[in-house]
Every structure is written in structure tokens, then in C-alpha cells.
Scaffold this motif. Structure first.
Motif, PDB file in Angstrom:
ATOM      1  N   LEU A 169       0.834  -1.197   0.000  1.00 15.93           N
ATOM      2  CA  LEU A 169       0.000   0.000   0.000  1.00 15.93           C
ATOM      3  C   LEU A 169       0.869   1.247   0.000  1.00 15.93           C
ATOM      4  O   LEU A 169       1.850   1.329   0.728  1.00 15.93           O
ATOM      5  N   ILE A 212      -9.579  -5.923   6.651  1.00 10.55           N
ATOM      6  CA  ILE A 212      -9.325  -6.620   5.385  1.00 10.55           C
ATOM      7  C   ILE A 212      -9.783  -8.076   5.506  1.00 10.55           C
ATOM      8  O   ILE A 212     -10.494  -8.604   4.648  1.00 10.55           O
ATOM      9  N   TYR A 272     -12.644  -2.118   1.526  1.00 12.30           N
ATOM     10  CA  TYR A 272     -12.479  -2.029   0.068  1.00 12.30           C
ATOM     11  C   TYR A 272     -11.374  -2.965  -0.423  1.00 12.30           C
ATOM     12  O   TYR A 272     -11.534  -3.669  -1.412  1.00 12.30           O
ATOM     13  N   ILE A 273     -10.240  -2.958   0.264  1.00 14.41           N
ATOM     14  CA  ILE A 273      -9.131  -3.829  -0.147  1.00 14.41           C
ATOM     15  C   ILE A 273      -9.594  -5.287  -0.096  1.00 14.41           C
ATOM     16  O   ILE A 273      -9.311  -6.083  -0.990  1.00 14.41           O
ATOM     17  N   THR A 278     -11.137   1.476   4.443  1.00 16.81           N
ATOM     18  CA  THR A 278     -10.057   1.144   3.511  1.00 16.81           C
ATOM     19  C   THR A 278      -9.847  -0.367   3.480  1.00 16.81           C
ATOM     20  O   THR A 278      -9.717  -0.972   2.413  1.00 16.81           O
ATOM     21  N   GLY A 279      -9.835  -0.977   4.653  1.00 19.79           N
ATOM     22  CA  GLY A 279      -9.682  -2.430   4.742  1.00 19.79           C
ATOM     23  C   GLY A 279     -10.831  -3.159   4.066  1.00 19.79           C
ATOM     24  O   GLY A 279     -10.635  -4.164   3.383  1.00 19.79           O
ATOM     25  N   LEU A 286      -6.695  -2.109  10.487  1.00 21.93           N
ATOM     26  CA  LEU A 286      -6.734  -2.304   9.043  1.00 21.93           C
ATOM     27  C   LEU A 286      -6.709  -3.792   8.680  1.00 21.93           C
ATOM     28  O   LEU A 286      -7.505  -4.255   7.858  1.00 21.93           O
ATOM     29  N   ILE A 331      -7.276   8.009   0.193  1.00 24.01           N
ATOM     30  CA  ILE A 331      -7.543   7.911   1.633  1.00 24.01           C
ATOM     31  C   ILE A 331      -7.578   9.315   2.235  1.00 24.01           C
ATOM     32  O   ILE A 331      -8.459   9.662   3.018  1.00 24.01           O
ATOM     33  N   VAL A 354      -1.459   0.914  -5.257  1.00 18.67           N
ATOM     34  CA  VAL A 354      -1.629  -0.351  -4.543  1.00 18.67           C
ATOM     35  C   VAL A 354      -1.026  -1.440  -5.423  1.00 18.67           C
ATOM     36  O   VAL A 354      -1.539  -1.725  -6.502  1.00 18.67           O
ATOM     37  N   GLU A 390      -7.448   0.785  -6.014  1.00 15.47           N
ATOM     38  CA  GLU A 390      -6.559   1.922  -5.756  1.00 15.47           C
ATOM     39  C   GLU A 390      -7.315   3.240  -5.595  1.00 15.47           C
ATOM     40  O   GLU A 390      -6.865   4.144  -4.889  1.00 15.47           O
ATOM     41  N   TYR A 412      -9.743   3.692  -3.928  1.00 14.77           N
ATOM     42  CA  TYR A 412     -10.226   3.746  -2.546  1.00 14.77           C
ATOM     43  C   TYR A 412      -9.078   3.645  -1.546  1.00 14.77           C
ATOM     44  O   TYR A 412      -9.149   4.176  -0.455  1.00 14.77           O
ATOM     45  N   ALA A 413      -8.024   2.919  -1.934  1.00 16.71           N
ATOM     46  CA  ALA A 413      -6.991   2.577  -0.953  1.00 16.71           C
ATOM     47  C   ALA A 413      -5.628   3.199  -1.238  1.00 16.71           C
ATOM     48  O   ALA A 413      -4.692   3.018  -0.464  1.00 16.71           O
TER      49      ALA A 413
END
Ligand SMILES: [Zn+2]
Length: 321
Positions: free
Chosen positions: A137, A278, A244-245, A241-242, A274, A191, A141, A183, A185-186
Motif C-alpha cells: 500500500l 481486510i 475495500y481492499i 479502507t480495509g 486495518l 484515503i 496499490v 486503488e 479507494y486505498a
């Protein structure tokens, strides 16, 4: 030290180039030079050559089995040409390996995300794993896929573009031009934008204080620091974020039946918030039988990832011969 066993690992970054003398899993010595990425390829290559000469003044080249170079760009692994490098000025099809091969040692070069995956395989969290996916990250990404203890490169060397998996076909536009990539989103800038956007909903957030009311200073480290102090906005941003990833990684899990995901790079220092987000998201979005025992961990190499990752390129190439 009569035996020839050292590896020179070179981590080319946008602002500095790090050179490390690697012996086993230890970095014996390390130097750093400015990259001058904003100038031109000849200048960057001159810096790489200067660093190698400096290292060889300290350790004779006869002690080395090879040179590994991690580069933030698209690398043709077979020819050693870096075809493009988005953050480097005037960069177009540059013969990096040919230039460095003049030192008389085997030279291997690959992109930094693949190096990060190999680094974890040889020196880090992946040592005991046969299959895993490494996610790095940062501004972008990046990803590297290890299958049967080998890096999977795909037909044209492009495998592992985890950042550009579509998770919402009508989502925000990614810098690649498509919509709703992971990417978008993360990636660090996204971010940051989401954090700024939500600040008014969290008047008690300490983030503004941490950046001295300068929104430009909002970066992963600030959000991580705030989350560690229990800041609700920071925790919300990292959880999202987690989430979305995890949607992106669930797709990979479904296709490859891979159960281990290693997360590296700036945001990943956030730790459990995080990583747990995920993991939960992969479990929510993946096929149950595949993802029920999925494990998401942080990378082990941290600030040594660049040099050890580059060094592992040499091991991986010489081992496969
Ligand atoms: Zn994209």
C-alpha cells in the motif's frame, strides 16, 4: 569471508536509491544516494553506478554472486529494460540491466511490488508459506503473487495488478482512467481525500490537530497515529479502507484459493484495525469454503523490504537455474 556469497540489493525509489550488502538474511552495510528522478534516465543510471562503485570500494565485487534491482516501473524481466516509470522524467525504454552488467556480475531487475513479494518469501513472513499474495500500500496499490514458492508473472509480466481490480464499476475514477479500482479507494491520495471529506462529521477528531490544521499534511502515518489514540474518524477511515481492499482480495482468493495475504507499505503500519477489516471483508465477500480460514498479516521486512526484496531477486533467479 573467502566464499563468494554476498548479494548487492538496490532499491530504486522516487527520491532516493538504497544500496545494501546482503549476507544471508542480514544487511551488512547500506548507503543511500539521491535518485534525481526529475532529471533524466542517464542521471539516474549514473547515480546507480556511483552507488555500486562505492559499495565495491568497501567489498570487492568477487565476493558477490549477483546484483538485484527493484524499480518502481514496468520492467521487462527478460531484457532488463524498464519500459516505463511514471514518476521518472523522460523515461522511455531504458536499458538498465545492460548498463549495470558492465560490472561483470549477474544482474536481475523487477518491479518493486514483485520484489516485495519475493522479499517476504525469502526473508520474511512468507518463508514457511507455499502460496501467498503480497499487497503493498502506498500512492498506488501494488501486488505480487507467490504460487508454489515462485513469483507468478503471467504471460507478459503484468500479473498482480491488485490495485486495478474493479470493485465498483460505477465508482470513482482511478488514475489509470477506469472506474472503481481498489486503488481509487486505498491509494494514499484517495484515503486523504476521504478523510478530508468526512472531517466535518467528526468535530472531535484529533486529525486536524495532528496536522496543525494543514489538510495537505494528512497522510497514512497521521491517520495511523490518530487511530492508535482511539480517534473515531481515523478508525472509520482505516476500517473502510480495509473493507475495500478486502473486496479485491476476495476475488483473488476465489480464483486462486490462496489463504495468506501479507500487507506492506505505509498504511499497513496501522496494525490490527486495518488488517482485521481486510480479513473480515475477504470473509464477507469470498466463497465461504475458500475464505473461512483466510489469514491477513502485516509484512515483516518493513524498512528493509526494498533492499532485501531486490536481493531476493538474485536468489530466486539463481535458484531456478
Ligand atoms: Zn485503476
Amino acid at each position: 569471508m573467502k566464499q563468494k556469497k554476498l548479494i548487492l540489493g538496490i532499491d530504486v525509489g522516487g527520491t532516493s536509491i538504497k544500496f545494501g550488502v546482503v549476507d544471508g538474511n542480514k544487511i551488512l552495510n547500506e548507503i543511500s544516494l539521491p535518485t534525481y528522478a526529475y532529471e533524466n534516465p542517464a542521471k539516474v543510471l549514473a547515480q546507480v553506478k556511483t552507488g555500486i562503485k562505492n559499495i565495491f570500494d568497501l567489498y570487492p565485487p568477487e565476493k558477490f554472486i549477483g546484483i538485484g534491482i527493484g524499480f518502481p516501473g514496468i520492467v521487462d524481466v527478460d531484457t532488463g529494460v524498464v519500459t516505463s516509470a511514471p514518476n521518472f522524467a523522460n523515461w522511455k525504454r531504458v536499458e538498465v540491466r545492460k548498463t549495470i552488467a558492465k560490472f561483470g556480475l549477474p544482474v536481475f531487475i523487477d518491479n518493486d511490488a514483485n520484489c516485495a513479494a519475493l522479499g517476504e518469501l525469502y526473508f520474511g513472513r512468507g518463508r514457511k508459506l507455499s502460496n501467498f499474495v503480497m499487497v503493498t500500500l502506498g500512492t498506488g496499490v501494488g501486488g505480487g503473487i507467490i504460487i508454489n514458492k515462485k513469483l507468478f508473472r503471467g504471460e507478459s509480466g503484468g500479473a498482480g495488478e491488485i490495485g486495478h481490480i474493479t470493485i465498483d464499476y460505477s465508482g470513482p475514477t482511478c488514475k489509470c482512467g477506469k472506474k472503481g479500482c481498489v486503488e481509487a479507494y486505498a491509494g494514499n491520495n484517495y484515503i486523504k481525500q476521504r478523510t478530508i471529506h468526512k472531517l466535518h462529521e467528526y468535530p472531535d477528531s484529533i486529525i486536524l490537530e495532528l496536522v496543525e490544521h494543514d489538510l495537505e499534511k494528512i497522510e497514512p502515518k497521521v491517520i495511523n497515529d490518530a487511530a492508535k489514540q482511539g480517534d473515531q474518524l481515523a478508525i472509520k477511515i482505516l476500517s473502510e479502507t480495509g473493507y475495500y481492499i478486502g473486496i479485491g482480495l476476495a476475488n483473488i482468493a476465489n480464483i486462486l484459493d490462496i489463504k495468506h495475504f501479507i500487507i506492506g507499505g505505509g498504511v499497513s503500519n496501522a496494525g490490527r484495525v486495518l488488517l482485521k477489516a481486510i480479513e473480515n471483508s475477504i470473509k464477507e465477500h469470498g466463497v465461504r469454503n475458500i475464505v473461512k480460514d483466510v489469514v491477513v498479516t502485516s509484512a515483516q521486512l518493513k524498512n528493509k523490504a526494498g533492499i532485501l526484496g531486490a536481493a531476493s531477486l538474485v536468489l530466486s533467479n539463481l535458484n531456478s537455474k
